[in-house]
Write an enzyme that holds these catalytic residues in place. Structure first.
Site, PDB file in Angstrom:
ATOM      1  N   LYS A  23       0.812  -1.214   0.000  1.00 41.56           N
ATOM      2  CA  LYS A  23       0.000   0.000   0.000  1.00 41.56           C
ATOM      3  C   LYS A  23       0.846   1.264   0.000  1.00 41.56           C
ATOM      4  CE  LYS A  23      -4.134  -2.257   1.558  1.00 41.56           C
ATOM      5  NZ  LYS A  23      -3.796  -3.675   1.713  1.00 41.56           N
TER       6      LYS A  23
HETATM    7  C1  LIG Z   1      -4.439  -4.711   1.236  1.00 43.51           C
HETATM    8  C2  LIG Z   1      -3.679  -5.979   1.103  1.00 43.51           C
HETATM    9  C3  LIG Z   1      -4.082  -6.995   0.212  1.00 43.51           C
HETATM   10  C4  LIG Z   1      -5.354  -6.894  -0.603  1.00 43.51           C
HETATM   11  O1  LIG Z   1      -5.271  -5.890  -1.561  1.00 43.51           O
HETATM   12  P1  LIG Z   1      -6.585  -5.348  -2.300  1.00 43.51           P
HETATM   13  O2  LIG Z   1      -6.099  -4.236  -3.161  1.00 43.51           O
HETATM   14  O3  LIG Z   1      -7.514  -4.901  -1.225  1.00 43.51           O
HETATM   15  O4  LIG Z   1      -7.136  -6.483  -3.070  1.00 43.51           O
HETATM   16  C5  LIG Z   1      -3.285  -8.108   0.094  1.00 43.51           C
HETATM   17  N1  LIG Z   1      -2.156  -8.247   0.825  1.00 43.51           N
HETATM   18  C6  LIG Z   1      -1.741  -7.304   1.695  1.00 43.51           C
HETATM   19  C7  LIG Z   1      -0.506  -7.544   2.488  1.00 43.51           C
HETATM   20  C8  LIG Z   1      -2.480  -6.135   1.862  1.00 43.51           C
HETATM   21  O5  LIG Z   1      -2.069  -5.203   2.736  1.00 43.51           O
END
Ligand SMILES: *Cc1c(COP(=O)(O)O)cnc(C)c1O
Length: 467
Positions: A112
């Site tokens: 993120k």
């Molecule tokens: C947020 C997250 C996901 C899922 O991602 P999306 O974009 O919501 O599908 C998968 N793995 C990790 C480690 C995350 O932080």
């Protein structure tokens, strides 16, 4: 470039307005009016470009006149300069055909950061020319909260109020949020689960009195700018593995359908994507939707992959809109039906459109642990549980042509989920030194009951009202 709402009745906005707004005023999600696309020649010309230069090429068509190319380049240089790896998102080879795309070299150790580091800078840039103070509210099961707080701490003209479910995020995740003591950062531990925290955020946006007093904004993956920033690493990885001359498949561990939707956008822009493998844990609404057309909400089961413990995938609406002929009126009807009955049946057009690019897999705890051991024994790679869900799904894609490399998106650093990694592999990953003295620092957060009154009262006293 103009952006339109998936539900058809909110005004079209430019990139700057869409970034600051988050959700559309009709409850829909913003999506570009058309997909920009690159020719084979233009994709071939990305070979050898740095991550930042790739980012400028891929994102510029979405930005229109909201930034000049030099302004975008400066923001990308600053955002990605904070990553611990020179390649920003390096590829690591697991075996003859499997690769990991490491997306966790940012400041808070999850993918993120790739989007939110840039979004933090975009907020600051766009607010600097306005007489507006932004109040960002969000709910997190861990990773979004820490990445958003890191990206916004200390920035001018913005406050962030982040709700997390008390006692239900890992100790590393909590401390990454609560040890940030910048005065514009406000952590709230909700006495409830993640779904309750998320419902409170939605209720705050819907509360006319509250939402008219402040300029509210969102940083979860309903924000278009986040998805846009994630399109970049699909291009960066595929070009390194031979695109446009060679097709590439991606396996994506999924919760809110944000990361994998960015892969869909890359394909729509001309990147030769052979397949997008949607990997879910046992919270499998997306697997059921893609394999049988049944998009119906189940009850959330807590797993070792909390960032994927989701039973409503907000960004799926963007896919359904695009595959369903971009009919905002019909989409609004469908989503109202889903909100009333918690279930929706995909149309034939939607199912066939999705089948052209997507497959899906549901991975349980045993298969996840096996994938962690496989990566460790085969390639000496210690991977986090979310990445392992992706890799387990990738390993099942045996029908793909032999010359197609399969890239699993490695979404979190293993140190973020040390207990689960240790259970599967016997190894306890050390916390990288760039995270520093996380366990010695002072924490600051407020515990509140899971009621709208309590939360709006607390935030209302601390947020900056509209002028
Ligand atoms: C947020 C997250 C996901 C899922 O991602 P999306 O974009 O919501 O599908 C998968 N793995 C990790 C480690 C995350 O932080």
């Amino acid at each position: 470039m103009k952006y339109i709402s998936t539900r058809g009745s909110a005004p079209a906005l430019d990139f700057e307005a869409v970034t600051l707004a988050g959700l559309a005023s009709d409850g829909g999600l913003y999506i570009p009016e058309h997909w920009p696309s690159f020719s084979e020649r233009e994709i071939a010309d990305m070979a050898g470009l740095s991550y930042v230069e790739t980012a400028v090429r891929v994102m510029m068509p979405f930005i229109g006149t909201s930034l000049t190319e030099d302004e975008l380049r400066a923001l990308c240089t600053e955002a990605y300069g904070r990553f611990a790896h020179d390649a920003v998102t390096p590829l690591v080879q697991i075996d003859h055909r499997h690769w990991l795309l490491e997306l966790f070299h940012g400041p808070t150790l999850a993918f993120k950061d790739v989007a939110l580091q840039l979004v933090g800078l975009l907020f600051e840039k766009f607010l600097s020319g306005r007489d507006t103070h932004l109040t960002v509210v969000g709910a997190t099961s861990g990773d979004t909260g820490s990445a958003a707080i890191d990206a916004l701490a200390g920035r001018a003209k913005v406050d962030i109020f982040m709700l997390h479910p008390e006692g239900r995020v890992s100790d590393v995740q909590r401390r990454q949020m609560t040890t940030v003591l910048a005065p514009n950062v406000h952590n709230i531990a909700i006495k409830g689960d993640f779904d309750q925290a998320q419902a409170l955020v939605k209720a705050m946006f819907a509360d006319r009195d509250f939402s008219s007093r402040f300029t509210l904004s969102a940083v979860n993956s309903i924000n278009w700018a986040r998805l846009m920033a994630q399109v970049v690493y699909y291009f960066y990885a595929a070009v390194r593995l031979g695109a446009p001359g060679r097709k590439v498949a991606f396996a994506v561990p999924t919760g809110n359908f944000g990361d994998v939707f960015a892969g869909y956008v890359a394909a729509r822009m001309g990147l030769p994507v052979e397949r997008l493998i949607v990997a879910t844990n046992v919270n499998d609404i997306l697997h059921r939707a893609l394999s049988t057309g049944d998009y119906s909400q189940g009850t959330v089961v807590a797993t070792a992959t909390p960032s994927m413990d989701i039973q409503v995938s907000s960004n799926f609406e963007r896919l359904l809109f695009d595959l369903g002929g971009r009919n905002g009126f019909a989409m609004g009807e469908s989503m109202r039906e889903f909100e009333a009955h918690r279930a929706l049946q995909l149309t034939n057009a939607q199912r066939e459109g999705a089948a052209g690019l997507f497959t899906s897999e549901r991975i349980d705890a045993d298969d996840m642990q096996m994938a962690m051991r496989w990566a460790s024994e085969r390639a000496g790679q210690i991977i986090d549980p979310h990445t392992a869900i992706g890799l387990a799904a990738a390993a099942r894609a045996e029908d793909l042509p032999a010359d197609v490399p399969i890239v699993t998106l490695a979404t979190a650093h293993p140190a973020k989920f040390r207990d689960a990694v240790e259970r599967a592999t016997g190894m306890r990953p050390p916390i990288p030194s760039r995270i520093g003295s996380l366990f010695e620092r002072e924490e600051r957060f407020t515990v509140l009951p899971a009621t709208l009154e309590a939360v709006t009262a607390w935030i209302g006293e601390r947020a900056t009202p509209k002028a």
